[in-house]
Design an enzyme around this catalytic site. Sequence first.
Site, short mmCIF file in Angstrom:
data_model
loop_
_atom_site.label_atom_id
_atom_site.label_comp_id
_atom_site.label_asym_id
_atom_site.label_seq_id
_atom_site.Cartn_x
_atom_site.Cartn_y
_atom_site.Cartn_z
N ALA A 8 0.84 -1.21 0.00
CA ALA A 8 0.00 0.00 0.00
C ALA A 8 0.87 1.25 0.00
O ALA A 8 0.47 2.31 0.49
CB ALA A 8 -0.93 -0.01 1.22
N VAL A 118 4.60 -5.61 -10.41
CA VAL A 118 5.11 -4.25 -10.58
C VAL A 118 6.51 -4.12 -9.93
O VAL A 118 7.36 -3.38 -10.42
CB VAL A 118 4.14 -3.22 -9.94
CG1 VAL A 118 4.64 -1.79 -10.14
CG2 VAL A 118 2.75 -3.37 -10.54
N SER A 119 6.72 -4.87 -8.85
CA SER A 119 7.98 -4.74 -8.09
C SER A 119 9.19 -4.94 -9.00
O SER A 119 9.18 -5.78 -9.89
CB SER A 119 8.02 -5.79 -6.97
OG SER A 119 6.82 -5.75 -6.22
N ASN A 120 10.23 -4.17 -8.73
CA ASN A 120 11.45 -4.23 -9.55
C ASN A 120 12.50 -5.17 -8.97
O ASN A 120 12.49 -5.40 -7.77
CB ASN A 120 12.04 -2.81 -9.65
CG ASN A 120 11.42 -2.03 -10.80
OD1 ASN A 120 11.24 -2.56 -11.88
ND2 ASN A 120 11.10 -0.77 -10.53
N HIS A 175 12.58 -3.69 -18.87
CA HIS A 175 12.20 -2.48 -18.14
C HIS A 175 13.41 -1.99 -17.34
O HIS A 175 13.43 -2.03 -16.11
CB HIS A 175 11.01 -2.79 -17.22
CG HIS A 175 10.56 -1.63 -16.38
ND1 HIS A 175 10.12 -0.45 -16.91
CD2 HIS A 175 10.51 -1.48 -15.03
CE1 HIS A 175 9.80 0.37 -15.92
NE2 HIS A 175 10.04 -0.23 -14.77
#
Length: 308
Positions: A8, A118-120, A175
């Site tokens: 969050a 989404v986490s890199n 990415h």
Amino acid sequence: MKVTIVGAGNVGATCADVISYRGIASEVVLLDIKEGFAEGKALDIMQCATNTGFNTKVSGVTNDYSKTAGSDVVVITSGIPRKPGMTREELIGINAGIVKTVAENVLKFSPDTIIVVVSNPMDTMTYLALKSTGLPKNRIIGMGGALDSSRFRTYLSLALDKPANDISAMVIGGHGDTTMIPLTRLASYNGIPVTQFLSEEVLQKVAADTMVGGATLTGLLGTSAWYAPGASVAFLVDSILNDQKKMIACSVFVEGEYGQNDICIGVPCIIGKNGVEEILHIELNDQEKALFAKSADAVRGMNDALKS
Ligand code: NAI
């Protein structure tokens, strides 16, 4: 339609906010490990409902996955973001453990869900989520291309002095600051190639600015960006939940497409209710093919770090 967002923080909460005010889902659950944090973010977003005019139910939980049961889409934004000077790749050790555990937990309560990672470093985290869960490849989607393409269109819009929404342009490949490939040759303004308006020199600058778009913001903000990332995730979730079949560059598992195998990398996809409905083939020229192969090698090299 129910969406769970794990993490969050800046990106997760922004995504919940956009999903709510745009009415993309009827229910959003935010989950975080920080005690009370997701509950607070959810309550804050809910208190926008009357002034923004939405009916989405937003709730927050601390680590209680039972509240995420029956989610149609789960977004994983949990993990640490970059600080100035860091590459996305440097996050791998910590985020790999988080993404793997989170994916296992969400599937206990939402076995049919589609997972958006989404986490890199996102391509590697997407690959990890796919391999560790064993889900079919259409149900694991990495979000990066939607954001990078949006940044590319923004820089083109500034160079052209025309609205970004009138510009079509896509970024494929990994990415990462050095691995993404802004397809300048195929970018267009209202259907007219931008090469007719912008010099090669300007286009190269636009591509270079796009590639370091995230790092530029990290330098300005002291941490990585959240408005455009959150909105990009919401855009992707919208196409899934509402079966819009939009063409979006996403990091997905390739088996021969663009000459690559056994990696997740950004390619143009049709995104609908089954997740990845189709991977589209764009005819790349020799230079673009070479860049894609180099990008794939870099992503593959990063995936190797998962083994150590
Ligand atoms: P943030 O630090 O604001 O939020 C991350 C949240 O994850 C925190 O609230 C933290 O408590 C939570 N978290 C950590 N471990 C958890 C766990 N095991 N379970 C549940 N929650 C947990 O970070 P921000 O800016 O939201 O970024 C999140 C991630 O997204 C980072 O890895 C960042 O690099 C990445 N990112 C990816 C983008 C992309 O295009 N794919 C764009 C922007 C960020």
